[in-house]
Design a protein around this motif. Structure first.
Motif, PDB file in Angstrom:
ATOM      1  N   PHE A  51      -2.748  10.053   1.456  1.00  0.00           N
ATOM      2  CA  PHE A  51      -3.608   9.706   0.330  1.00  0.00           C
ATOM      3  C   PHE A  51      -2.794   9.098  -0.798  1.00  0.00           C
ATOM      4  O   PHE A  51      -1.815   9.688  -1.263  1.00  0.00           O
ATOM      5  CB  PHE A  51      -4.336  10.960  -0.142  1.00  0.00           C
ATOM      6  N   GLN A  77      -7.710   7.594  -5.480  1.00  0.00           N
ATOM      7  CA  GLN A  77      -9.145   7.413  -5.310  1.00  0.00           C
ATOM      8  C   GLN A  77      -9.748   6.911  -6.616  1.00  0.00           C
ATOM      9  O   GLN A  77      -9.318   7.306  -7.704  1.00  0.00           O
ATOM     10  CB  GLN A  77      -9.799   8.733  -4.924  1.00  0.00           C
ATOM     11  N   GLN A  90     -16.157   9.830   4.605  1.00  0.00           N
ATOM     12  CA  GLN A  90     -15.476   8.606   4.196  1.00  0.00           C
ATOM     13  C   GLN A  90     -15.519   7.620   5.355  1.00  0.00           C
ATOM     14  O   GLN A  90     -15.208   7.973   6.490  1.00  0.00           O
ATOM     15  CB  GLN A  90     -14.026   8.904   3.797  1.00  0.00           C
ATOM     16  N   ALA A 130     -12.934  16.715  -5.329  1.00  0.00           N
ATOM     17  CA  ALA A 130     -12.395  15.399  -5.012  1.00  0.00           C
ATOM     18  C   ALA A 130     -12.521  15.190  -3.518  1.00  0.00           C
ATOM     19  O   ALA A 130     -12.598  16.141  -2.752  1.00  0.00           O
ATOM     20  CB  ALA A 130     -10.942  15.290  -5.444  1.00  0.00           C
ATOM     21  N   GLN A 131     -12.541  13.962  -3.111  1.00  0.00           N
ATOM     22  CA  GLN A 131     -12.778  13.670  -1.703  1.00  0.00           C
ATOM     23  C   GLN A 131     -11.507  13.283  -0.964  1.00  0.00           C
ATOM     24  O   GLN A 131     -11.563  12.660   0.071  1.00  0.00           O
ATOM     25  CB  GLN A 131     -13.816  12.566  -1.586  1.00  0.00           C
ATOM     26  N   LYS A 132     -10.348  13.692  -1.502  1.00  0.00           N
ATOM     27  CA  LYS A 132      -9.080  13.414  -0.843  1.00  0.00           C
ATOM     28  C   LYS A 132      -9.062  14.083   0.524  1.00  0.00           C
ATOM     29  O   LYS A 132      -9.445  15.251   0.668  1.00  0.00           O
ATOM     30  CB  LYS A 132      -7.948  13.972  -1.694  1.00  0.00           C
ATOM     31  N   LEU A 133      -8.614  13.339   1.532  1.00  0.00           N
ATOM     32  CA  LEU A 133      -8.441  13.888   2.873  1.00  0.00           C
ATOM     33  C   LEU A 133      -6.953  14.085   3.140  1.00  0.00           C
ATOM     34  O   LEU A 133      -6.143  13.213   2.833  1.00  0.00           O
ATOM     35  CB  LEU A 133      -9.023  12.956   3.930  1.00  0.00           C
ATOM     36  N   TYR A 139      -5.287   4.876   1.455  1.00  0.00           N
ATOM     37  CA  TYR A 139      -4.340   5.664   2.231  1.00  0.00           C
ATOM     38  C   TYR A 139      -3.248   4.744   2.785  1.00  0.00           C
ATOM     39  O   TYR A 139      -3.506   3.583   3.117  1.00  0.00           O
ATOM     40  CB  TYR A 139      -5.032   6.358   3.415  1.00  0.00           C
TER      41      TYR A 139
END
Lengths: 114, 115
Positions: B45, B48, B104, A99-102, B35
């Protein structure tokens, strides 16, 4: 779970001096690490990123950062500060490759003194 | 190449109301992340979307919901607004899936004030 700690909520340096912004991370998997800059009333702009390979990463505006696995650090540096560098800086980690969660740190406000 | 855009730029609502924030992703991107950035904090977050499906969620209550459309633009909906929902809401787009970039790209944000 991943986490980021930025040491120092405010850093002040003189114009022309070295900039050092500290970031330590925690990740259960090999991390992808990022530094973003945010100017007042704006979104985030990517300065640089580490994914794999060379541990010294060069970014925009003369910034660079070094990934040190043994110290779980990813500190941001710039040899000579410019007035235009005044901004908020965020370190982030993306630990889960699926997943690309930061996950961001709290941020460091950089002030440049003339 | 068009970057990430968000609308509106500013919004004022009262407690209990509902709000919809919009985001257009960068051309070629199929993933949108949202976010929340409270004053003086780092972004948190929310969730997504990847190819119109939710692909991960942060620690936010169900009154925060979203959509992604076939053109990969996205909406963030917040019901029953609370004072603590006052924040800058950031949208970020990226190219997900195998071979996708890790980067991103963020929009300028929507500043929501709840009175």
């Amino acid at each position: 779970a991943q986490s980021v700690t930025q040491l120092g909520s405010h850093v002040s340096v003189s114009e022309g001096a070295l900039v050092l912004l500290r970031c330590n991370y925690s990740s259960s998997v090999p991390p992808y690490l990022f530094w973003y800059v945010q100017y007042p009333n704006q979104g985030l702009q990517l300065l640089l990123k580490y994914t794999t390979g060379a541990t010294l990463v060069k970014g925009i505006n003369g910034f660079e950062a070094e990934f040190k696995k043994s110290e779980t650090s990813f500190h941001l540096t710039k040899p000579s500060a410019h007035m235009s560098d005044a901004a908020e800086y965020f370190c982030a980690v993306r630990g889960d490759r699926g997943a690309q969660k930061l996950v961001f740190g709290q941020g460091t406000r950089l002030t440049i003194n003339p | 190449e068009t970057g990430v855009t968000q609308s509106p730029t500013h919004l004022i609502k009262t407690r209990g109301q509902q709000v919809t924030l919009r985001c257009s992703s960068q051309s070629g991107h199929n993933t949108v992340s949202w976010y929340q950035q409270a004053l003086g904090q780092g972004p948190q977050f929310i969730f997504q979307y990847y190819r119109e499906e939710e692909n991960g969620r942060g620690n936010f209550p169900p009154r925060f919901s979203g959509l992604q459309f076939p053109n990969y633009s996205s909406e963030l909906n917040v019901n029953a607004l609370e004072l603590d929902d006052s924040a800058l809401y950031l949208c970020a787009s990226s190219l997900g899936g195998s071979g996708g970039s890790n980067e991103q790209f963020f929009g300028p944000g929507t500043r929501l004030t709840v009175l």
